[in-house]
Enzyme design. Structure first.
Site, PDB file in Angstrom:
ATOM      1  N   GLN A   3      -4.512  -2.166   9.741  1.00  7.13           N
ATOM      2  CA  GLN A   3      -4.475  -3.441   9.013  1.00  7.13           C
ATOM      3  C   GLN A   3      -5.105  -4.556   9.845  1.00  7.13           C
ATOM      4  OE1 GLN A   3      -3.520  -3.880   5.814  1.00  7.13           O
ATOM      5  NE2 GLN A   3      -3.992  -6.051   5.922  1.00  7.13           N
ATOM      6  N   ASP A  40     -11.154   2.793   4.685  1.00  9.73           N
ATOM      7  CA  ASP A  40     -11.618   1.403   4.573  1.00  9.73           C
ATOM      8  C   ASP A  40     -13.144   1.333   4.490  1.00  9.73           C
ATOM      9  OD1 ASP A  40      -9.578  -0.567   4.572  1.00  9.73           O
ATOM     10  OD2 ASP A  40      -9.259  -0.363   6.734  1.00  9.73           O
ATOM     11  N   LYS A  98       0.846  -1.201   0.000  1.00  9.14           N
ATOM     12  CA  LYS A  98       0.000   0.000   0.000  1.00  9.14           C
ATOM     13  C   LYS A  98       0.877   1.245   0.000  1.00  9.14           C
ATOM     14  CE  LYS A  98      -3.726  -2.485   2.283  1.00  9.14           C
ATOM     15  NZ  LYS A  98      -4.370  -2.881   3.533  1.00  9.14           N
TER      16      LYS A  98
HETATM   17  N1  GUN Z   1      -7.131  -7.034   5.929  1.00  9.95           N
HETATM   18  C1  GUN Z   1      -7.560  -7.683   4.811  1.00  9.95           C
HETATM   19  N2  GUN Z   1      -8.197  -6.825   3.978  1.00  9.95           N
HETATM   20  C2  GUN Z   1      -8.172  -5.613   4.583  1.00  9.95           C
HETATM   21  C3  GUN Z   1      -8.674  -4.331   4.221  1.00  9.95           C
HETATM   22  O1  GUN Z   1      -9.292  -4.127   3.154  1.00  9.95           O
HETATM   23  N3  GUN Z   1      -8.443  -3.322   5.109  1.00  9.95           N
HETATM   24  C4  GUN Z   1      -7.799  -3.529   6.289  1.00  9.95           C
HETATM   25  N4  GUN Z   1      -7.644  -2.472   7.111  1.00  9.95           N
HETATM   26  N5  GUN Z   1      -7.315  -4.698   6.657  1.00  9.95           N
HETATM   27  C5  GUN Z   1      -7.510  -5.740   5.805  1.00  9.95           C
END
Ligand code: GUN
Length: 294
Positions: free
Chosen positions: A96, A119, A52
């Site tokens: 995450q 998110d 990311k």
């Molecule tokens: N873990 C797996 N997918 C995601 C996501 O889209 N956002 C976050 N914050 N954690 C994740």
């Protein structure tokens, strides 16, 4: 011949489109900024976070990387989020997932400023999505909508079976695909580990979306001829390779690709789209917070 949907290529096109929006913001003195909060030693989570950050750098956006010890208290996490909430250079951030089990999930979600919740997990943003007026569409579901659009598959009127009811993928995806708006209007069946006769349901579907977290769970015999198959799973399966594991989706690719009209690979299908939509949301967040329309 089955069409293998190239998520990397679709994501690259989307990111190209985002560059002009970033330029517009930058002309007004705003550089979109994303922060990631990692509270886990899980190697897959570490990889996702660094990918990311790489996407941000590639697009000329600011990336801030916060690592908290996995034993940190809920209060320490909350205070990190409060700092991010009051930092004008951070337009969006994410924690995450998964987070350690001693952190109550619903409590920390309420600490996120809903305007910075790229998110889309804050209960206010979940409510806006469910009521048909999303502020930020959750990244993986939105990425799947864009993947379908890229292969000219309109969900309207289609029978879509989603396997997996998580708050990150299954539930928001069902809501997006149901909406009375472009990319929606599907008939959605949301299946999960307690669903009876799952294969009967997937065999009736025009589109099957697997987000259950079990390697190679969906096999070709569970699909109708000509189905569209979207595989959200990224599972590490131990093997005797140098790395010690291989990546497997939630779909058994070999048998499914003999039945499907189109299918996403793992890796290189949904994953890059999730990250592209995170960039999209962060740019949208910067626009909302600076009152610069895009
Ligand atoms: N873990 C797996 N997918 C995601 C996501 O889209 N956002 C976050 N914050 N954690 C994740």
């Amino acid at each position: 011949m089955v069409h293998i949907i190239d998520g990397n290529a679709v994501a690259a096109l989307l990111k190209e489109d985002l560059k002009s929006k970033i330029d517009t913001l930058r002309d007004s003195g705003i550089t979109p900024g994303l922060a990631t909060v990692l509270m886990s030693e899980d190697p897959a989570s570490k990889t996702y976070v660094s990918m990311k950050q790489r996407d941000c750098e590639e697009l000329g956006m600011n990336a801030t990387d916060i690592v908290l010890d996995p034993t940190s208290s809920p209060e320490e996490l909350h205070s990190t989020l409060d700092t991010l909430n009051s930092d004008p250079d951070i337009h969006g951030y994410l924690v995450q997932m998964p987070i350690p089990s001693h952190i109550p999930e619903q409590e920390f979600l309420f600490h996120i400023d809903p305007l910075k919740d790229v998110d889309g997990f804050h209960p206010e943003n979940v409510g806006l999505l469910v009521s048909g007026n999303p502020r930020y569409k959750p990244c993986t579901p939105h990425g799947i909508q864009k993947l379908l659009e890229s292969i000219n598959v309109d969900p309207s009127g289609k029978d879509i079976v989603i396997v997996g009811r998580s708050n990150i993928v299954g539930k928001p995806l069902a809501n997006l695909l149901l909406q009375k708006s472009p990319g929606g209007n599907a008939t959605v069946t949301l299946c999960h580990s307690r669903t009876h006769n799952l294969a009967n349901k997937t065999r009736e579907a025009d589109i099957v979306i697997a987000a259950i977290g079990v390697p190679e769970f969906i096999t070709g015999s569970m699909l109708s001829d000509g189905a569209i198959v979207i595989d959200v799973g990224v599972n590490r399966v131990e093997d005797d390779s140098e790395k010690g594991y291989r990546l497997a989706g939630d779909v058994e690719f070999d048998s499914a690709s003999k039945k499907a009209k189109a299918i996403t690979p793992v890796p290189g299908g949904v994953g890059p789209m999730t990250r592209a939509m995170l960039m999209y949301n962060t740019i949208h967040a910067a626009s909302l917070q600076s009152n610069i329309p895009l």
